[in-house]
Design an enzyme around this catalytic site. Structure first.
Site, short mmCIF file in Angstrom:
data_model
loop_
_atom_site.label_atom_id
_atom_site.label_comp_id
_atom_site.label_asym_id
_atom_site.label_seq_id
_atom_site.Cartn_x
_atom_site.Cartn_y
_atom_site.Cartn_z
CG HIS A 159 15.15 -21.77 26.36
ND1 HIS A 159 15.88 -21.00 25.48
CD2 HIS A 159 15.48 -21.32 27.61
CE1 HIS A 159 16.62 -20.14 26.15
NE2 HIS A 159 16.39 -20.30 27.43
CB SER A 280 -11.03 -33.96 11.06
OG SER A 280 -10.77 -34.77 9.94
CE LYS A 286 -7.11 -33.92 14.99
NZ LYS A 286 -6.27 -33.67 13.85
CD GLU A 293 -4.68 -25.02 13.87
OE1 GLU A 293 -3.80 -25.80 13.54
OE2 GLU A 293 -5.89 -25.27 13.72
CE LYS A 328 -8.39 6.66 2.17
NZ LYS A 328 -7.37 7.72 2.01
N1 ARG Z 1 -9.32 9.75 -2.16
C1 ARG Z 1 -8.12 10.44 -1.82
C2 ARG Z 1 -7.41 9.79 -0.65
O1 ARG Z 1 -7.92 8.89 -0.09
C3 ARG Z 1 -8.40 11.86 -1.49
C4 ARG Z 1 -8.45 12.64 -2.72
C5 ARG Z 1 -7.25 13.41 -2.98
N2 ARG Z 1 -7.09 13.37 -4.39
C6 ARG Z 1 -6.55 14.32 -5.11
N3 ARG Z 1 -6.51 14.17 -6.37
N4 ARG Z 1 -6.01 15.37 -4.56
O2 ARG Z 1 -6.32 10.16 -0.29
#
Ligand code: ARG
Length: 462
Positions: A159, A280, A286, A293, A328
């Site tokens: 704590h 700073s 500082k 951070e 992605k």
């Molecule tokens: N660029 C797409 C992805 O990252 C893969 C393509 C699949 N696209 C499609 N029209 N079937 O998932």
């Protein structure tokens, strides 16, 4: 309207609107997968030639063309044009431009759906290895620092209140444990993801005699996926990978928080090296722990990616959906953030010093030895609950008298419990207590040294 350049240009009249091109493209993000896309394509083409779906010569020209493209991309000589949508189409178009007819056979029995699933798994395998290497370096930095402070005592907190004395090494080694679990989690993630979806096509596989085991073997996958529909729509490993990055970030944020507090004038426990502080623009005195951070704050980005990834997956109908393209952004962000934060943390840990003088000067504050005193009474036959009450009263008495427990004389102590004898003083004072810790895994010097030996051996084998 833009000029139609897509694989599906024959199906859609007039070509896509510019807005469509901008909105659906993922090339700006997935171009970093190019190496994996190319090794995947070479493996696929080799398998096509083994299965006599293309000739040996066609395979060789596809392979040579792809290698050249890979070199052009690596050298920054490749022109990425978003009209090609994604890395798969950009490379295929470049291959057609380079070698002509044979390139048009590369996509035989394949869809971008199994292609991207393959690329991401290949990428993730490398990222896991990279993160594990960074984790190991950070663990080694903790163990090395722990080695310098195996006998130095600090207050342990619960704590954020002074609780029991510990050696600094034990505190540091608690992080080696946390990061070990992160290492193992990544290993488990790798076990689950290391199977090949290639050959699953768009969703239903193929009527062509593809040899999926050949591509799996060439690409170092342990097995093939067993259901084509699941193979193209599974992104469990993406969520899992980001979760693993999230816990790395969690652990780093807790370290950051500790050391931000510990480096304040109020604590003064640690000195972060100048190389990892900022100052700073206004206050000349500082030394700010900005890097810590930022590590703490970047945890938010990784958690955000986890929530985004889970939400992207939720409620998608079976099979591949374009939603999956959005994975992605989040796997890249989580991995990059975890990676850089591990590097920065390692650098900081490797150069941090504990101010043992300042820490020991105040060790007699906060009744760090109270629990040890209660356990001493247990050793003298007092029931723990009773001992707890006795020491609680003694602490209240000390506060009134402005004393600490070690400063009480035998008579004062015995007023609260007749079980107290002369040897009580061995159990009082934070410094003495840590040498009394007996239980395996305790925060004393003996156990810390055992742990250091364990880690040196264990991490030395990586
Ligand atoms: N660029 C797409 C992805 O990252 C893969 C393509 C699949 N696209 C499609 N029209 N079937 O998932």
């Amino acid at each position: 309207m833009a000029e139609p350049e897509k694989s599906w240009e024959k199906r859609l009249a007039g070509g896509p609107d510019d807005l469509t091109i901008d909105f659906v493209e993922s090339l700006s993000i997935d171009k970093r997968l190019y190496k994996y896309d190319i090794v995947g394509s070479i493996a696929h083409a080799k398998m096509l030639s083994e299965q006599k779906l293309i000739t040996k010569d066609e395979f060789n020209s596809i392979k040579d063309g792809l290698i050249e493209i890979s070199e052009e991309i690596a050298a920054g000589r490749f022109k990425f044009e978003k009209k090609y949508e994604d890395i798969h189409m950009a490379i295929e178009a470049a291959l057609v431009a380079k070698i002509g007819e044979p390139a048009k056979k590369l996509h035989t029995g394949r869809s971008r759906n199994d292609q991207i699933a393959t690329d991401v798994r290949l990428w993730m395998r490398d990222q896991i290895e990279m993160l594990q290497a960074k984790i190991t370096l950070l663990q080694k930095a903790f163990v090395k620092l722990a080695g310098k402070y195996a006998e130095d005592i600090m207050p342990g907190y619960t704590h954020l209140q002074r609780a029991q004395p510990i050696v600094i090494a034990s505190y540091l080694l608690s992080f080696a444990e946390q990061f070990e679990r992160d290492f193992i989690r990544l290993k488990n993630c790798l076990c689950l993801l290391n199977i090949s979806p290639l050959g699953s096509g768009a969703l239903a596989g193929s009527t062509l005699p593809l040899d999926r085991k050949s591509t799996a073997k060439q690409l170092g996958f342990l097995d093939i996926s067993y259901n084509s529909i699941d193979a193209v729509s599974d992104r469990d490993y993406c969520a899992e990978f980001i979760f693993d990055c999230s816990l790395i970030a969690t652990h780093l944020s807790r370290l950051a928080e500790d050391w931000i507090i510990y480096s304040s004038s109020e604590f003064g426990f640690v000195r972060i090296d100048d190389a990892y502080c900022t100052s700073s623009s206004m206050m000349p005195q500082k030394r700010n722990p900005d890097l810590l951070e930022l590590i703490r704050a970047k945890t938010g980005l990784v958690y955000g990616s986890l929530m985004a990834m889970l939400t992207i997956l939720k409620g998608q109908p079976s099979g591949y959906n374009r939603d999956m393209q959005e994975d992605k952004t989040h796997i890249f962000a989580a991995s990059d953030t975890a990676g850089i934060c591990l590097d920065v943390a390692r650098a900081i840990v490797s150069h941090t010093k504990f101010n043992t003088k300042k820490i020991s000067a105040k060790l007699d504050e906060g009744f760090l030895d109270a629990t040890a005193l209660a356990e001493y009474l247990v050793g003298k036959g007092v029931a723990f609950r009773e001992a707890h009450g006795i020491v609680g009263s003694l602490v209240a008495y000390c506060e009134q008298q402005n004393k600490n427990l070690a400063g009480l004389n035998l008579e004062e102590l015995q007023k609260y419990s007749a079980a107290v004898e002369k040897d009580v003083y061995e159990n009082l004072g934070a410094a003495g207590v840590v040498y009394k810790y007996l239980t395996a895994g305790s925060a004393g010097p003996k156990q810390a040294k055992e742990q250091i030996a364990y880690w040196n051996n264990h991490l030395g084998q990586r």
